[in-house]
Write a protein that holds these residues in place. Structure first.
Motif, PDB file in Angstrom:
ATOM      1  N   ILE A  97     -41.920-106.343  50.832  1.00 12.10           N
ATOM      2  CA  ILE A  97     -40.851-107.275  50.466  1.00 12.10           C
ATOM      3  C   ILE A  97     -40.569-107.179  48.965  1.00 12.10           C
ATOM      4  O   ILE A  97     -39.419-107.146  48.530  1.00 12.10           O
ATOM      5  CB  ILE A  97     -41.221-108.716  50.884  1.00 12.10           C
ATOM      6  N   SER A  98     -41.615-107.114  48.187  1.00  5.94           N
ATOM      7  CA  SER A  98     -41.471-106.981  46.739  1.00  5.94           C
ATOM      8  C   SER A  98     -40.763-105.677  46.384  1.00  5.94           C
ATOM      9  O   SER A  98     -39.879-105.647  45.523  1.00  5.94           O
ATOM     10  CB  SER A  98     -42.843-107.051  46.071  1.00  5.94           C
ATOM     11  N   LEU A  99     -41.136-104.589  47.050  1.00  5.61           N
ATOM     12  CA  LEU A  99     -40.502-103.292  46.799  1.00  5.61           C
ATOM     13  C   LEU A  99     -39.028-103.326  47.190  1.00  5.61           C
ATOM     14  O   LEU A  99     -38.173-102.817  46.456  1.00  5.61           O
ATOM     15  CB  LEU A  99     -41.240-102.191  47.571  1.00  5.61           C
ATOM     16  N   ARG A 100     -38.716-103.960  48.314  1.00  2.10           N
ATOM     17  CA  ARG A 100     -37.321-104.059  48.739  1.00  2.10           C
ATOM     18  C   ARG A 100     -36.502-104.884  47.750  1.00  2.10           C
ATOM     19  O   ARG A 100     -35.353-104.544  47.461  1.00  2.10           O
ATOM     20  CB  ARG A 100     -37.241-104.685  50.136  1.00  2.10           C
ATOM     21  N   ARG A 101     -37.084-105.963  47.234  1.00  6.80           N
ATOM     22  CA  ARG A 101     -36.407-106.786  46.228  1.00  6.80           C
ATOM     23  C   ARG A 101     -36.093-105.969  44.974  1.00  6.80           C
ATOM     24  O   ARG A 101     -34.984-106.020  44.451  1.00  6.80           O
ATOM     25  CB  ARG A 101     -37.292-107.979  45.864  1.00  6.80           C
ATOM     26  N   LYS A 102     -37.106-105.218  44.532  1.00  6.98           N
ATOM     27  CA  LYS A 102     -36.935-104.394  43.326  1.00  6.98           C
ATOM     28  C   LYS A 102     -35.900-103.304  43.557  1.00  6.98           C
ATOM     29  O   LYS A 102     -35.063-103.026  42.702  1.00  6.98           O
ATOM     30  CB  LYS A 102     -38.269-103.794  42.904  1.00  6.98           C
TER      31      LYS A 102
ATOM     32  N   MET B   2     -53.068-107.318  56.184  1.00  2.66           N
ATOM     33  CA  MET B   2     -51.766-107.099  56.758  1.00  2.66           C
ATOM     34  C   MET B   2     -50.696-107.866  55.976  1.00  2.66           C
ATOM     35  O   MET B   2     -49.622-107.329  55.735  1.00  2.66           O
ATOM     36  CB  MET B   2     -51.805-107.549  58.216  1.00  2.66           C
ATOM     37  N   ALA B   3     -50.985-109.098  55.629  1.00  3.32           N
ATOM     38  CA  ALA B   3     -50.041-109.912  54.887  1.00  3.32           C
ATOM     39  C   ALA B   3     -49.789-109.305  53.516  1.00  3.32           C
ATOM     40  O   ALA B   3     -48.683-109.410  52.981  1.00  3.32           O
ATOM     41  CB  ALA B   3     -50.553-111.332  54.750  1.00  3.32           C
ATOM     42  N   CYS B   4     -50.792-108.674  52.949  1.00  4.55           N
ATOM     43  CA  CYS B   4     -50.665-108.046  51.638  1.00  4.55           C
ATOM     44  C   CYS B   4     -49.652-106.903  51.697  1.00  4.55           C
ATOM     45  O   CYS B   4     -48.843-106.740  50.783  1.00  4.55           O
ATOM     46  CB  CYS B   4     -52.032-107.564  51.176  1.00  4.55           C
ATOM     47  N   ARG B   5     -49.693-106.104  52.769  1.00  3.32           N
ATOM     48  CA  ARG B   5     -48.749-104.999  52.914  1.00  3.32           C
ATOM     49  C   ARG B   5     -47.321-105.517  53.054  1.00  3.32           C
ATOM     50  O   ARG B   5     -46.383-104.957  52.504  1.00  3.32           O
ATOM     51  CB  ARG B   5     -49.091-104.157  54.143  1.00  3.32           C
ATOM     52  N   VAL B   6     -47.159-106.575  53.785  1.00  2.00           N
ATOM     53  CA  VAL B   6     -45.831-107.157  53.996  1.00  2.00           C
ATOM     54  C   VAL B   6     -45.282-107.684  52.669  1.00  2.00           C
ATOM     55  O   VAL B   6     -44.111-107.473  52.350  1.00  2.00           O
ATOM     56  CB  VAL B   6     -45.906-108.281  55.060  1.00  2.00           C
TER      57      VAL B   6
END
Length: 168
Positions: free
Chosen positions: A9-14, A1-5
Motif C-alpha cells: 500500500i505504501s509503495l502504491r501510494r508513493k 502478512m499484514a506487514c507485506r500489505v
C-alpha cells in the motif's frame, strides 16, 4: 502478512504520487521510475541554466560596479536663468583643491556678483548660488563654459576668455 500489505500500500501510494508529479499515465513501476528520472534530469538541466545565467549577471554587475568606481568624471554644472541677468547656479564635482576659489574667480572674470551661496564638501564638492550679472547680455552658455573650465572639465568647444572690465 499484514506487514507485506502495508508495504504494498505504501509503495502504491508513493508510485501514485510520482505518477502525479511526473504527469505519467503508466501504471507500471519501471515506466513511472523512468519518467521520474527523466523529469529529474530536465529539472537539473534547468537549474544549471539558471545558475549560469545568475553567474553571468553577477559578473556583469561586477564589471559595471568596477567601471563606475573608475569613472572620475562626476562634474555637473546646471544653470537656470531666474530673470534678466540673474542666474541660479548648481555645481557638483569631486573634492579637490581650491574648487571654490576657482569658481569664485570665474564669477569675478565674468563680472558676476554672488548674492547668496551654499557650499558643501561632505562626499563631493557642491555649490548652489544665486548670481547677478553686471552685464545683462550674459548668456547661459557663456557661464556654463566658464564654470566647466574653472572646475577642470573640457567642454567640446573652445572656451572664451572673459576680458571684460567690471564696473565697480
Amino acid at each position: 502478512m499484514a506487514c507485506r500489505v502495508q508495504k504494498r500500500i505504501s509503495l502504491r501510494r508513493k508510485l501514485h504520487i510520482l505518477r502525479v508529479l511526473t504527469n505519467s499515465n503508466s501504471a507500471k513501476r519501471t515506466s513511472i521510475s523512468n519518467t521520474t528520472i527523466l523529469r529529474l534530469y530536465k529539472l537539473k538541466l534547468a537549474l544549471e541554466t539558471v545558475k549560469r545565467h545568475y553567474e553571468n549577471l553577477l559578473a556583469a554587475r561586477g564589471e559595471h560596479v568596477n567601471l563606475l568606481n573608475h569613472v572620475k568624471e562626476n562634474k555637473d554644472v546646471k544653470i537656470e536663468k531666474v530673470r534678466a541677468g540673474t542666474f541660479m547656479v548648481k555645481v557638483t564635482c569631486e573634492k579637490g583643491s581650491n574648487k571654490l576659489v576657482t569658481i569664485l574667480e570665474a564669477f569675478d572674470e565674468m563680472c558676476l556678483n554672488v548674492q547668496q551661496a551654499k557650499v558643501s564638501c561632505e562626499k563631493d564638492f557642491s555649490l548652489e548660488a544665486i548670481v547677478v550679472a553686471e552685464d545683462q547680455t550674459l548668456d547661459l552658455r557663456d557661464v556654463t563654459e566658464a564654470l566647466l573650465k574653472a572646475i577642470g572639465k573640457q567642454s567640446g568647444e573652445n572656451s572664451q576668455k572673459f576680458d571684460k572690465s567690471c564696473d565697480f
